[in-house]
Scaffold this motif. Structure first.
Motif, mmCIF file in Angstrom:
data_model
loop_
_atom_site.group_PDB
_atom_site.id
_atom_site.type_symbol
_atom_site.label_atom_id
_atom_site.label_comp_id
_atom_site.label_asym_id
_atom_site.label_seq_id
_atom_site.Cartn_x
_atom_site.Cartn_y
_atom_site.Cartn_z
ATOM 1 N N ASN A 12 1.918 -1.142 -4.514
ATOM 2 C CA ASN A 12 0.598 -0.604 -4.222
ATOM 3 C C ASN A 12 -0.038 -0.197 -5.557
ATOM 4 O OD1 ASN A 12 -1.590 0.726 -3.246
ATOM 5 N ND2 ASN A 12 -0.431 2.117 -1.913
ATOM 6 N N LYS A 13 -1.352 -0.305 -5.712
ATOM 7 C CA LYS A 13 -2.013 0.029 -6.967
ATOM 8 C C LYS A 13 -1.780 1.484 -7.343
ATOM 9 C CE LYS A 13 -5.849 -3.163 -7.305
ATOM 10 N NZ LYS A 13 -7.299 -3.282 -7.399
ATOM 11 N N ALA A 16 1.679 1.800 -8.666
ATOM 12 C CA ALA A 16 1.785 1.145 -9.969
ATOM 13 C C ALA A 16 1.172 2.014 -11.062
ATOM 14 C CB ALA A 16 1.107 -0.216 -9.926
ATOM 15 N N TRP A 17 -0.018 2.590 -10.784
ATOM 16 C CA TRP A 17 -0.652 3.459 -11.766
ATOM 17 C C TRP A 17 0.175 4.730 -12.001
ATOM 18 C CZ3 TRP A 17 -3.894 2.251 -15.312
ATOM 19 C CH2 TRP A 17 -4.788 1.203 -15.130
#
Length: 99
Positions: A12-13, A16-17
């Motif tokens: 998921n973004k 990941a961030w």
């Protein structure tokens, strides 16, 4: 979230961030700690060199004092020997007069 699909593992973004931010933060933290440790090691080595120099100066001064004391001891021994000879000569002179 982490999902397993036919393309492989996907993130998921937001996750990941978060992971990227965490890795960057951890890298910065480790880098700062290493820099601080390096600075402290440099300061300790400078202090050690200063202490070594001071210790050498003290050793030179002590050695000088020991040599001076040895000379004084030798002078006193010589004076005592001379006084002993004078004392024995005075005893012989007194015995010679008494006879």
């Amino acid at each position: 979230m982490i999902e397993n699909s036919d393309r492989g593992i996907t993130l998921n973004k937001a996750l990941a961030w978060t992971m990227a931010s965490g890795l960057i933060a951890a890298g910065l933290y480790v880098g700062l700690q290493v820099a601080t440790l390096s600075t402290r090691i440099d300061e300790a080595s400078r202090a050690s060199l200063a202490a070594t120099g001071e210790r050498q100066q003290i050793e030179v001064r002590v050695r000088s004092l020991e040599q001076s004391k040895a000379r004084d001891d030798e002078r006193f021994a010589h004076i005592l020997a001379m006084l002993s000879r004078i004392d024995s000569r005075l005893e012989r002179i007194e015995r010679g007069r008494g006879e």
